[in-house]
Design a protein around this motif. Structure first.
Motif, short mmCIF file in Angstrom:
data_model
loop_
_atom_site.label_atom_id
_atom_site.label_comp_id
_atom_site.label_asym_id
_atom_site.label_seq_id
_atom_site.Cartn_x
_atom_site.Cartn_y
_atom_site.Cartn_z
N GLU A 55 0.85 -1.19 0.00
CA GLU A 55 0.00 0.00 0.00
C GLU A 55 0.89 1.24 0.00
O GLU A 55 1.84 1.33 0.79
CB GLU A 55 -0.91 0.02 1.24
CG GLU A 55 -1.94 -1.09 1.28
CD GLU A 55 -1.40 -2.38 1.89
OE1 GLU A 55 -2.14 -3.40 1.87
OE2 GLU A 55 -0.25 -2.39 2.37
N SER A 56 0.56 2.17 -0.87
CA SER A 56 1.39 3.37 -0.94
C SER A 56 0.70 4.56 -0.27
O SER A 56 1.28 5.66 -0.22
CB SER A 56 1.72 3.70 -2.40
OG SER A 56 0.53 3.94 -3.13
N THR A 57 -0.53 4.39 0.21
CA THR A 57 -1.22 5.45 0.94
C THR A 57 -1.91 4.83 2.16
O THR A 57 -2.02 3.61 2.27
CB THR A 57 -2.30 6.14 0.07
OG1 THR A 57 -3.37 5.20 -0.15
CG2 THR A 57 -1.74 6.59 -1.26
N SER A 60 -8.43 4.38 2.27
CA SER A 60 -9.17 3.19 1.90
C SER A 60 -10.22 3.60 0.88
O SER A 60 -10.96 4.56 1.11
CB SER A 60 -9.83 2.56 3.14
OG SER A 60 -10.55 1.43 2.76
N ALA A 62 -7.20 1.30 -0.60
CA ALA A 62 -5.78 1.62 -0.68
C ALA A 62 -5.34 1.78 -2.13
O ALA A 62 -5.95 1.25 -3.05
CB ALA A 62 -4.97 0.50 -0.02
N GLN A 63 -4.26 2.50 -2.30
CA GLN A 63 -3.57 2.52 -3.59
C GLN A 63 -2.39 1.57 -3.46
O GLN A 63 -1.63 1.63 -2.49
CB GLN A 63 -3.06 3.92 -3.93
CG GLN A 63 -2.22 3.91 -5.22
CD GLN A 63 -1.81 5.29 -5.67
OE1 GLN A 63 -2.49 5.92 -6.46
NE2 GLN A 63 -0.69 5.78 -5.14
N TYR A 64 -2.27 0.68 -4.43
CA TYR A 64 -1.16 -0.27 -4.44
C TYR A 64 -0.02 0.23 -5.32
O TYR A 64 -0.25 0.78 -6.39
CB TYR A 64 -1.60 -1.64 -4.98
CG TYR A 64 -2.50 -2.41 -4.06
CD1 TYR A 64 -3.69 -2.96 -4.54
CD2 TYR A 64 -2.18 -2.62 -2.73
CE1 TYR A 64 -4.53 -3.68 -3.72
CE2 TYR A 64 -3.02 -3.34 -1.90
CZ TYR A 64 -4.19 -3.87 -2.39
OH TYR A 64 -5.01 -4.57 -1.57
N ALA A 141 -7.12 -0.19 -5.07
CA ALA A 141 -7.47 -1.59 -4.80
C ALA A 141 -8.73 -2.05 -5.50
O ALA A 141 -8.81 -3.17 -5.98
CB ALA A 141 -7.60 -1.79 -3.30
#
Lengths: 148, 92
Positions: A55-57, A60, A62-64, A141
Motif C-alpha cells: 500500500e502506498s497510501t 481506503s 488503498a492505492q497499491y 485496490a
C-alpha cells in the motif's frame, strides 16, 4: 471493465517488441505447443511472472504500488554464431523497451534488471536468453484495471 | 579369442542405412533421429548414427554423413561398451 493492469502492461510490452528486425512477429505470451526449431525461431516469449504489491497510501480503498517482474525470453536455433544472434536480439529488445510505455495516460518505465543465457545441443543448437525487467505501476485496490 | 563380425549388425536390409561418409565412401550406420525438448519450449531433434569404430576413427569429427538425403556433420564420437562401435552425434 478494461483488462487488469498487469495484462495491459504485458500487452504493451508485447506490442513494443513485435516487429523487431530479428524476431519480427514471432512474439508470444503464453504458448502450449513448442516452437519448431525450423520456422518458428528466432522468437520472443513475454511473461509477467510475478508482482509484489504494497500500500502506498493510508487511505481506503488503498492505492497499491506494484513492482511487476517482466521476463522477455529470446530463443534462437543455429549451429553457428548463436550467441551473437541472441546478443543482437538483446540489443533490439533493450532498445525497444528503453522508452517508457504510455498506459492509461501514465508513463511507465520498464527497467532492465539482468539476463541469463544458456545453450543446448541437438540437430540444431538452441539458445535461450532470459531478459529480466521490472515495471512499477500504481492502481487503487478496487480498480485493478486503472493505472494511477 | 572370438572376433565379432560387426557387419552382421549393420545390414541395410535390417536396421542400417547406407550413408555417404566425407563425400566419398558409403558406410552403413544405424541412424536414429528422436525428438528433443530444448528448454521445454523448442521442439528439436537429436540425430545420431551408430557405426563400427574401425570405420569411424577419432578424425571423423567434423566430417559429413549424408543419410536419407540429408547432410549431417559429425560433432562428437562416443565409444560404446567395449569400444567396438561408436555413437556419433550429428548436427545440420
Amino acid at each position: 471493465m478494461a483488462d487488469h493492469v498487469i495484462k495491459q502492461l504485458r500487452d504493451a510490452v508485447i506490442t513494443r517488441v513485435t516487429g523487431l528486425a530479428t524476431t519480427g512477429t514471432r512474439v508470444h505470451s503464453y504458448r502450449v505447443n513448442p516452437l519448431e526449431s525450423i520456422g518458428d525461431l528466432p522468437a520472443l516469449i513475454v511473461r509477467t511472472v510475478s508482482d509484489e504489491a504494497v500500500e502506498s497510501t493510508v487511505h481506503s480503498p488503498a492505492q497499491y504500488e506494484r513492482i511487476v517482474d517482466v521476463t522477455v525470453m529470446a530463443y534462437a536455433a543455429a549451429n553457428a554464431d548463436l550467441d551473437d544472434t541472441l546478443d543482437v536480439i538483446r540489443k533490439e529488445v533493450e532498445t525497444a523497451l528503453g522508452n517508457p510505455l504510455l498506459l492509461g495516460g501514465v508513463a511507465i518505465d520498464v527497467q532492465y534488471r539482468g539476463s541469463d543465457f544458456d545453450l543446448t545441443d541437438g540437430e540444431r543448437a538452441a539458445g535461450e536468453l532470459q531478459m529480466r525487467f521490472q515495471a512499477t505501476i500504481f492502481n487503487v485496490a478496487n480498480t485493478p484495471d486503472v493505472f494511477n | 579369442m572370438f572376433t565379432e563380425n560387426l557387419a552382421e549388425f549393420f545390414q541395410v536390409g535390417d536396421f542400417a542405412d547406407a550413408a555417404v561418409y566425407d563425400g566419398g565412401a558409403t558406410k552403413n550406420v544405424i541412424f536414429d533421429r528422436s525428438y528433443l525438448d530444448q528448454f521445454g519450449v523448442v521442439a528439436g531433434a537429436a540425430p545420431v548414427a551408430l557405426g563400427p569404430a574401425s570405420e569411424f576413427p577419432q578424425a571423423c569429427i567434423g566430417k559429413t554423413l549424408v543419410i536419407r538425403g540429408t547432410t549431417y556433420t559429425i560433432r562428437s564420437r562416443e565409444p560404446q561398451a567395449d569400444g567396438a562401435v561408436v555413437l556419433m552425434k550429428l548436427e545440420l
